[in-house]
Design a protein around this motif. Structure first.
Motif, PDB file in Angstrom:
ATOM      1  N   THR A 240       0.811  -1.222   0.000  1.00 22.15           N
ATOM      2  CA  THR A 240       0.000   0.000   0.000  1.00 22.15           C
ATOM      3  C   THR A 240       0.845   1.273   0.000  1.00 22.15           C
ATOM      4  OG1 THR A 240      -1.861  -1.131   1.060  1.00 22.15           O
ATOM      5  CG2 THR A 240      -1.840   1.266   1.180  1.00 22.15           C
ATOM      6  N   PRO A 241       1.987   1.333   0.707  1.00 27.33           N
ATOM      7  CA  PRO A 241       2.822   2.536   0.578  1.00 27.33           C
ATOM      8  C   PRO A 241       3.217   2.833  -0.863  1.00 27.33           C
ATOM      9  CG  PRO A 241       3.568   1.221   2.436  1.00 27.33           C
ATOM     10  CD  PRO A 241       2.548   0.397   1.716  1.00 27.33           C
ATOM     11  N   SER A 242       3.505   1.810  -1.640  1.00 27.92           N
ATOM     12  CA  SER A 242       3.885   2.010  -3.044  1.00 27.92           C
ATOM     13  C   SER A 242       2.678   2.394  -3.893  1.00 27.92           C
ATOM     14  CB  SER A 242       4.536   0.743  -3.599  1.00 27.92           C
ATOM     15  OG  SER A 242       5.747   0.472  -2.924  1.00 27.92           O
ATOM     16  N   VAL A 243       1.475   1.891  -3.544  1.00 27.29           N
ATOM     17  CA  VAL A 243       0.265   2.327  -4.242  1.00 27.29           C
ATOM     18  C   VAL A 243       0.051   3.824  -4.022  1.00 27.29           C
ATOM     19  CG1 VAL A 243      -2.254   2.111  -4.352  1.00 27.29           C
ATOM     20  CG2 VAL A 243      -0.840   0.061  -4.127  1.00 27.29           C
ATOM     21  N   LEU A 244       0.262   4.291  -2.797  1.00 29.01           N
ATOM     22  CA  LEU A 244       0.122   5.721  -2.514  1.00 29.01           C
ATOM     23  C   LEU A 244       1.134   6.552  -3.292  1.00 29.01           C
ATOM     24  CD1 LEU A 244      -0.435   5.648   1.369  1.00 29.01           C
ATOM     25  CD2 LEU A 244      -2.163   5.952  -0.418  1.00 29.01           C
ATOM     26  N   GLU A 245       2.315   6.005  -3.466  1.00 27.13           N
ATOM     27  CA  GLU A 245       3.353   6.719  -4.220  1.00 27.13           C
ATOM     28  C   GLU A 245       3.019   6.776  -5.709  1.00 27.13           C
ATOM     29  OE1 GLU A 245       8.203   6.471  -5.024  1.00 27.13           O
ATOM     30  OE2 GLU A 245       7.124   4.751  -4.192  1.00 27.13           O
ATOM     31  N   ARG A 246       2.638   5.646  -6.279  1.00 28.75           N
ATOM     32  CA  ARG A 246       2.456   5.575  -7.736  1.00 28.75           C
ATOM     33  C   ARG A 246       1.102   6.091  -8.201  1.00 28.75           C
ATOM     34  NH1 ARG A 246       4.942  -0.516  -8.898  1.00 28.75           N
ATOM     35  NH2 ARG A 246       6.674  -0.348  -7.395  1.00 28.75           N
ATOM     36  N   SER A 247       0.032   5.799  -7.441  1.00 22.93           N
ATOM     37  CA  SER A 247      -1.306   6.161  -7.894  1.00 22.93           C
ATOM     38  C   SER A 247      -1.791   7.499  -7.349  1.00 22.93           C
ATOM     39  CB  SER A 247      -2.303   5.059  -7.504  1.00 22.93           C
ATOM     40  OG  SER A 247      -1.982   3.840  -8.137  1.00 22.93           O
ATOM     41  N   PHE A 248      -1.300   7.890  -6.166  1.00 20.71           N
ATOM     42  CA  PHE A 248      -1.739   9.148  -5.568  1.00 20.71           C
ATOM     43  C   PHE A 248      -0.654  10.220  -5.556  1.00 20.71           C
ATOM     44  CE2 PHE A 248      -4.683   6.164  -3.176  1.00 20.71           C
ATOM     45  CZ  PHE A 248      -5.810   6.520  -3.913  1.00 20.71           C
ATOM     46  N   PRO A 302     -15.206  -5.502   0.594  1.00 22.25           N
ATOM     47  CA  PRO A 302     -15.663  -4.407  -0.272  1.00 22.25           C
ATOM     48  C   PRO A 302     -15.091  -3.047   0.110  1.00 22.25           C
ATOM     49  CG  PRO A 302     -17.438  -5.135   1.184  1.00 22.25           C
ATOM     50  CD  PRO A 302     -16.333  -6.117   1.328  1.00 22.25           C
ATOM     51  N   THR A 303     -14.919  -2.778   1.398  1.00 21.71           N
ATOM     52  CA  THR A 303     -14.405  -1.462   1.789  1.00 21.71           C
ATOM     53  C   THR A 303     -12.944  -1.294   1.390  1.00 21.71           C
ATOM     54  OG1 THR A 303     -14.041  -2.353   4.026  1.00 21.71           O
ATOM     55  CG2 THR A 303     -16.038  -1.060   3.665  1.00 21.71           C
ATOM     56  N   PHE A 304     -12.154  -2.370   1.468  1.00 21.64           N
ATOM     57  CA  PHE A 304     -10.766  -2.302   1.015  1.00 21.64           C
ATOM     58  C   PHE A 304     -10.709  -2.022  -0.491  1.00 21.64           C
ATOM     59  CE2 PHE A 304      -7.450  -4.195   4.046  1.00 21.64           C
ATOM     60  CZ  PHE A 304      -6.589  -3.124   3.848  1.00 21.64           C
ATOM     61  N   ALA A 305     -11.530  -2.737  -1.259  1.00 21.01           N
ATOM     62  CA  ALA A 305     -11.513  -2.580  -2.710  1.00 21.01           C
ATOM     63  C   ALA A 305     -11.885  -1.157  -3.120  1.00 21.01           C
ATOM     64  CB  ALA A 305     -12.468  -3.580  -3.357  1.00 21.01           C
ATOM     65  N   VAL A 306     -12.940  -0.628  -2.551  1.00 22.44           N
ATOM     66  CA  VAL A 306     -13.370   0.734  -2.899  1.00 22.44           C
ATOM     67  C   VAL A 306     -12.327   1.750  -2.447  1.00 22.44           C
ATOM     68  CG1 VAL A 306     -15.142   2.493  -2.527  1.00 22.44           C
ATOM     69  CG2 VAL A 306     -15.811   0.105  -2.843  1.00 22.44           C
ATOM     70  N   GLY A 307     -11.768   1.560  -1.249  1.00 17.81           N
ATOM     71  CA  GLY A 307     -10.767   2.492  -0.743  1.00 17.81           C
ATOM     72  C   GLY A 307      -9.525   2.565  -1.614  1.00 17.81           C
ATOM     73  N   ASP A 312      -9.544  10.024  -5.142  1.00 14.01           N
ATOM     74  CA  ASP A 312      -9.160  11.041  -4.169  1.00 14.01           C
ATOM     75  C   ASP A 312      -8.608  10.368  -2.908  1.00 14.01           C
ATOM     76  OD1 ASP A 312      -8.969  13.065  -2.259  1.00 14.01           O
ATOM     77  OD2 ASP A 312     -10.811  14.056  -2.878  1.00 14.01           O
ATOM     78  N   PRO A 313      -7.352  10.621  -2.539  1.00 12.36           N
ATOM     79  CA  PRO A 313      -6.774   9.953  -1.356  1.00 12.36           C
ATOM     80  C   PRO A 313      -7.472  10.322  -0.056  1.00 12.36           C
ATOM     81  CG  PRO A 313      -5.304  11.675  -2.162  1.00 12.36           C
ATOM     82  CD  PRO A 313      -6.363  11.495  -3.203  1.00 12.36           C
ATOM     83  N   TRP A 314      -8.095  11.489   0.002  1.00 12.36           N
ATOM     84  CA  TRP A 314      -8.758  11.889   1.239  1.00 12.36           C
ATOM     85  C   TRP A 314     -10.149  11.293   1.368  1.00 12.36           C
ATOM     86  CZ3 TRP A 314      -5.085  12.812   4.174  1.00 12.36           C
ATOM     87  CH2 TRP A 314      -3.934  13.420   3.689  1.00 12.36           C
ATOM     88  N   VAL A 315     -10.688  10.801   0.257  1.00 21.91           N
ATOM     89  CA  VAL A 315     -11.870   9.945   0.328  1.00 21.91           C
ATOM     90  C   VAL A 315     -11.425   8.521   0.668  1.00 21.91           C
ATOM     91  CG1 VAL A 315     -13.824   8.998  -0.971  1.00 21.91           C
ATOM     92  CG2 VAL A 315     -13.131  11.382  -1.319  1.00 21.91           C
ATOM     93  N   ALA A 316     -10.250   8.140   0.164  1.00 20.25           N
ATOM     94  CA  ALA A 316      -9.717   6.805   0.453  1.00 20.25           C
ATOM     95  C   ALA A 316      -9.417   6.622   1.935  1.00 20.25           C
ATOM     96  CB  ALA A 316      -8.449   6.571  -0.366  1.00 20.25           C
TER      97      ALA A 316
END
Length: 421
Positions: A240-248, A302-307, A312-316
């Motif tokens: 997840t740290p790398s997802v935040l880096e690459r996607s957000f 489901p909440t993990f998938a949607v998040g 928007d990271p602040w909705v995530a």
């Protein structure tokens, strides 16, 4: 445990606090790798598949396999000494990770971390079971399990700041040295309760202990359910740290703060709620020790998938807070239930057998699977490949829920009450 010979509340609190502190270091040393993925991969020229192997397979191989013999050693000698020695070993190898100059060296040092951590958890479960009566045991195990979210949050935040201020190597060295300082403190202040030496006909070798627990369907269903949850959980914690880096587009400090807040708030709430609810509901009906995790995992998927998918990271953030609370709610209830599937002399061995399955599948496959899927998805999704690889594994939470629902029916039948343990 004889009610008249129970240690005082203050002694129980001291033992639990020190075991919790050691467990925090356990997960500090695991999670620090995830937050440092970017600089490590850049420095050592690693791809996602290689880093996934370092974060999963390298750690899980010996961590899982050595858990059983080290737990047996703890049952036969001193649980507290095994825990202190394990802390020293994994801390030394954590420090060595800061000296790695290649994929091979980092893989080898992570194997060493796994060797050390193999001796830390199962003996601690058994020690807590010795110190705390049944009515308070799930809460005690849940407090101990707070080491997971506290370690995840601490490893994420401390690792991010040390890497930003100095470099990624300094983060490993600092955590390793701190653990080496804690080890002799554990040796000095954590003590086993006196245990009567079992009569020859009461000694239970692994060759007899494992078949006893293996004959209970509840054990296999709970182990498989927890393994599916851990596969997704450990994989997401690493990547997840790398997802935040690459996607957000988050920088190192930003993703450290973002994830640390989620791990700290959501994780601690989930772990403590699981222990508290299990003690409250499970005393009247043992099936709640399985029912609670099943409900939690049904909401987690489901909440993990949607998040992970919202732009928007602040909705995530609030969306990811929910599953990070619920995905580890199982720790208090399930670890307590596993303790009660066997008699007291076999508790460490039972816990280690459970952890062998859970960690070999969860730790060994989860991080490696997401890394491999990211490489596989790269041609189709480009920079979003890792995000979709992460989303792909959340379905394992639904499999975990189904398996745990199947365990509900047999749990009361397989449960060993304290007066017969």
């Amino acid at each position: 445990m004889d009610q008249q010979k129970q240690p005082s509340r203050s002694v129980q609190a001291r033992i639990l606090a020190l075991l919790l502190l050691a467990y925090i270091f356990n997960f500090l040393d695991r999670q620090i790798l995830g937050i440092l993925a970017g600089p490590i991969m850049s420095d050592l020229k690693l791809n996602d598949a290689q880093f996934g192997a370092i974060g999963g397979l390298a750690f899980a191989l010996l961590y899982s396999v050595l858990g059983v013999p080290l737990a047996m050693l703890a049952d036969r000698t001193s649980r507290s000494r095994v825990i202190a020695g394990a802390l020293a070993v994994w801390s030394a190898f954590t420090a060595l990770c800061g000296t790695a100059a290649s994929f091979g060296q980092l893989f080898l040092f992570r194997l060493g971390v796994g060797i050390g951590e193999a001796g830390g958890v199962a003996p601690a479960y058994a020690l807590i079971a010795d110190y705390f009566p049944p009515a308070r045991r799930a809460r005690a195990l849940a407090i101990f399990s707070l080491g997971i979210p506290l370690g995840l949050a601490g490893g994420t935040l401390i690792g991010a700041y040390l890497a930003a201020w100095i470099d990624w190597r300094a983060a490993f060295l600092t955590m390793g040295v701190a653990g080496l300082v804690l080890a002799p403190i554990m040796l000095l202040f954590v003590r086993d309760l006196p245990r009567a030496k079992p009569a020859p006909d009461e000694q239970v070798p692994l060759s007899r202990a494992f078949p006893i627990i293996a004959r209970k369907p509840t054990f296999w269903l709970m182990a498989a359910a927890a393994s599916c949850s851990s596969l997704a959980g450990y994989g997401l914690a690493l990547w997840t740290p790398s997802v935040l880096e690459r996607s957000f587009g988050f920088g190192l400090i930003e993703r450290g703060q973002f994830l640390a807040s989620i791990f700290l708030i959501g994780g601690t709430a989930g772990v403590f709620a699981g222990g508290w609810l299990a003690d409250r509901l499970g005393q009247a009906d043992r099936r709640w020790y399985a029912r609670l995790p099943a409900i939690a995992w049904l909401i987690t998927a489901p909440t993990f998938a949607v998040g992970l998918l919202v732009p928007d990271p602040w909705v995530a953030w609030p969306l990811l807070l929910i599953p990070n609370a619920l995905n580890i709610l199982w720790l208090g209830p399930v670890t307590t239930a596993v303790q009660h599937l066997v008699s007291r002399p076999m508790r460490s061995t039972a816990s280690a057998s459970f952890l062998l399955i859970n960690n070999l599948i969860g730790l060994g496959i989860g991080p490696t699977l997401i890394g491999g899927l990211s490489v596989l998805f790269k041609d189709r999704f480009g920079t979003e490949a890792l995000r979709y690889a992460a989303v792909s594994v959340v379905g394992f939470y639904l499999v975990a829920a189904l398996l745990m629902l199947l365990a509900i029916k047999r749990l009361r039948q397989d449960w060993v009450e304290e007066d017969s343990a």
